[in-house]
Design a protein around this motif. Structure first.
Motif, PDB file in Angstrom:
ATOM      1  N   PHE A 213       3.424  -3.181   8.969  1.00  0.00           N
ATOM      2  CA  PHE A 213       3.685  -1.786   8.983  1.00  0.00           C
ATOM      3  C   PHE A 213       5.258  -1.825   9.224  1.00  0.00           C
ATOM      4  O   PHE A 213       5.854  -2.488  10.278  1.00  0.00           O
ATOM      5  N   SER A 214       6.133  -0.962   8.622  1.00  0.00           N
ATOM      6  CA  SER A 214       7.399  -1.022   8.599  1.00  0.00           C
ATOM      7  C   SER A 214       8.151   0.101   8.235  1.00  0.00           C
ATOM      8  O   SER A 214       7.715   0.865   7.628  1.00  0.00           O
ATOM      9  N   SER A 215       9.681   0.036   8.676  1.00  0.00           N
ATOM     10  CA  SER A 215      10.292   0.969   8.166  1.00  0.00           C
ATOM     11  C   SER A 215      10.679   0.749   6.729  1.00  0.00           C
ATOM     12  O   SER A 215       9.995  -0.454   6.481  1.00  0.00           O
ATOM     13  N   VAL A 216      11.403   1.266   6.033  1.00  0.00           N
ATOM     14  CA  VAL A 216      11.614   1.173   4.609  1.00  0.00           C
ATOM     15  C   VAL A 216      11.884  -0.566   4.500  1.00  0.00           C
ATOM     16  O   VAL A 216      12.799  -1.285   4.933  1.00  0.00           O
TER      17      VAL A 216
ATOM     18  N   VAL B 163       3.974  -0.134   3.953  1.00  0.00           N
ATOM     19  CA  VAL B 163       2.907  -0.635   4.603  1.00  0.00           C
ATOM     20  C   VAL B 163       2.458  -1.722   3.641  1.00  0.00           C
ATOM     21  O   VAL B 163       2.176  -1.723   2.297  1.00  0.00           O
TER      22      VAL B 163
ATOM     23  N   ARG C 179      11.244   5.511   3.490  1.00  0.00           N
ATOM     24  CA  ARG C 179      11.103   5.820   4.936  1.00  0.00           C
ATOM     25  C   ARG C 179      10.402   4.637   5.475  1.00  0.00           C
ATOM     26  O   ARG C 179      10.710   4.178   6.677  1.00  0.00           O
ATOM     27  N   ILE C 180       9.240   4.361   4.759  1.00  0.00           N
ATOM     28  CA  ILE C 180       8.041   3.535   5.305  1.00  0.00           C
ATOM     29  C   ILE C 180       7.745   2.677   4.435  1.00  0.00           C
ATOM     30  O   ILE C 180       7.676   2.708   3.166  1.00  0.00           O
TER      31      ILE C 180
ATOM     32  N   ILE D 175       8.676   4.914  12.664  1.00  0.00           N
ATOM     33  CA  ILE D 175       7.266   4.818  12.151  1.00  0.00           C
ATOM     34  C   ILE D 175       6.198   5.153  12.942  1.00  0.00           C
ATOM     35  O   ILE D 175       6.341   4.810  14.233  1.00  0.00           O
TER      36      ILE D 175
ATOM     37  N   LEU E 138       0.649  -1.229  -0.087  1.00  0.00           N
ATOM     38  CA  LEU E 138       0.143  -0.019   0.029  1.00  0.00           C
ATOM     39  C   LEU E 138       0.625   1.278   0.045  1.00  0.00           C
ATOM     40  O   LEU E 138       0.579   2.212  -0.461  1.00  0.00           O
ATOM     41  N   VAL E 139       2.086   1.353   0.860  1.00  0.00           N
ATOM     42  CA  VAL E 139       2.725   2.394   0.825  1.00  0.00           C
ATOM     43  C   VAL E 139       4.301   1.917   0.835  1.00  0.00           C
ATOM     44  O   VAL E 139       4.512   0.850   1.409  1.00  0.00           O
TER      45      VAL E 139
ATOM     46  N   THR F   6       8.051   3.762   0.474  1.00  0.00           N
ATOM     47  CA  THR F   6       9.025   4.888   0.225  1.00  0.00           C
ATOM     48  C   THR F   6      10.113   4.574   0.749  1.00  0.00           C
ATOM     49  O   THR F   6      10.547   3.527   1.234  1.00  0.00           O
TER      50      THR F   6
ATOM     51  N   TYR G  64      -1.777  -6.538   8.510  1.00  0.00           N
ATOM     52  CA  TYR G  64      -1.022  -5.706   7.844  1.00  0.00           C
ATOM     53  C   TYR G  64       0.443  -5.712   8.307  1.00  0.00           C
ATOM     54  O   TYR G  64       0.557  -6.185   9.482  1.00  0.00           O
TER      55      TYR G  64
ATOM     56  N   GLN H 140      -6.112   6.511  -1.177  1.00  0.00           N
ATOM     57  CA  GLN H 140      -5.237   7.174  -0.206  1.00  0.00           C
ATOM     58  C   GLN H 140      -4.606   8.340  -0.854  1.00  0.00           C
ATOM     59  O   GLN H 140      -4.478   8.513  -2.160  1.00  0.00           O
TER      60      GLN H 140
END
Lengths: 180, 180
Positions: free
Chosen positions: A156-159, A61, A58-59, B59, A53-54, A56, A154, B133
């Motif tokens: 969720f993480s750093s890069v 998802v 830096r992060i 994060i 989903l995301v 970048t 899900y 989003q």
């Protein structure tokens, strides 16, 4: 490697599971669910479906969908340059997920992948149900498994730099080959 | 400031909306939904409810619940030390959300907060529906609004330092005062 037909079927099933779990995704997102067999060519045993989903610098998802009885092999997220490695929280949305981390052998509910016991060295079992979550520090080894009902979660993480992840099983190749 | 009763009512309503949106949360999580009035003491007009799922030095993952017609005031995430500022993706789960960013005035559906027009300088409207989003770069100004149905969304970001966020409205105080 997986065949195009296997890929399409797993993608479709994963999309259904994600939607059924209450996570709304677009048609475009359904079409780019990644089907990962870790180069082991037995997707129904060791594999995972991933929707990013995301992503970048830096992060990251992701939505992870595991088909019934799929196992994500033991791995860890190593340091990369200045990055100490990926820090990750997995939150379960549907299904029960059996996680294995460093610690005393408490494996009771999970099932080691037959013939690959040596590539699953962690036996400390943590059972996570929907609405609960678990965090892995950079470099922390883990593996996890869905049982009969499959699971959606899900991450969720750093890069994320998936291709640099390290696995206990030396046969694993993180880049998926699809054949026609 | 808000009263304890207002806080409890908004928390309860937000928890209901989050669960109804399909996001499973625990009782413990319900009890720590943050009710934010931005120090403006009119929660029903300018405010947001925030449930933090992940908060580390790298994060942050939050669920944002907006009650019907609530507006989150215009703000941006400034650099902090070596950090260029928070990078944020908001993914809408339920309800339609009206976002305002830099650009040509296309405001049609949203409603400026009465008497505070000067604190809402951005008028470029982007309408986001469930499953869609929007990403804000560090320092990028934005504000957003839910209408009659309210809204539930995820905020996925690099490290969040909410108390350092900057707002166009100089009257805003990010730390919430609750009175008995």
């Amino acid at each position: 490697m997986i065949t195009r037909a296997e890929q399409k079927a797993a993608q479709k099933r994963a999309a259904q599971m994600i939607v059924q779990s209450g996570i709304g995704i677009t048609e475009e997102e359904k079409s780019r669910i990644e089907v990962v067999d870790f180069g082991l060519s037995h997707l129904d045993v060791e594999g995972v479906q991933v929707l990013t989903l995301v992503q970048t610098e830096r992060i990251s998802v992701k939505v992870l969908a595991m088909l019934p009885n799929q196992t994500e092999p033991e791995h860890w997220h190593p340091p990369v340059g200045d990055d100490p490695g990926k820090e990750e929280t997995i939150r379960v949305v549907a299904g029960t997920v059996y996680f294995y981390v460093t610690g005393k052998d408490t494996l009771r509910k999970g099932v080691l992948v037959r013939g690959k016991e040596r590539h699953y060295t962690l036996r400390h079992e943590i059972i996570i149900t929907p609405g609960d979550q678990i965090t892995f520090q950079p470099g922390e080894k883990h593996w996890f498994q869905a049982r009969d009902e499959g699971a959606v979660m899900y991450s969720f993480s750093s890069v994320a730099r998936d291709v640099l992840d390290q696995f206990t099983d030396p046969n694993i190749v993180r880049i998926v080959k699809v054949t026609d």
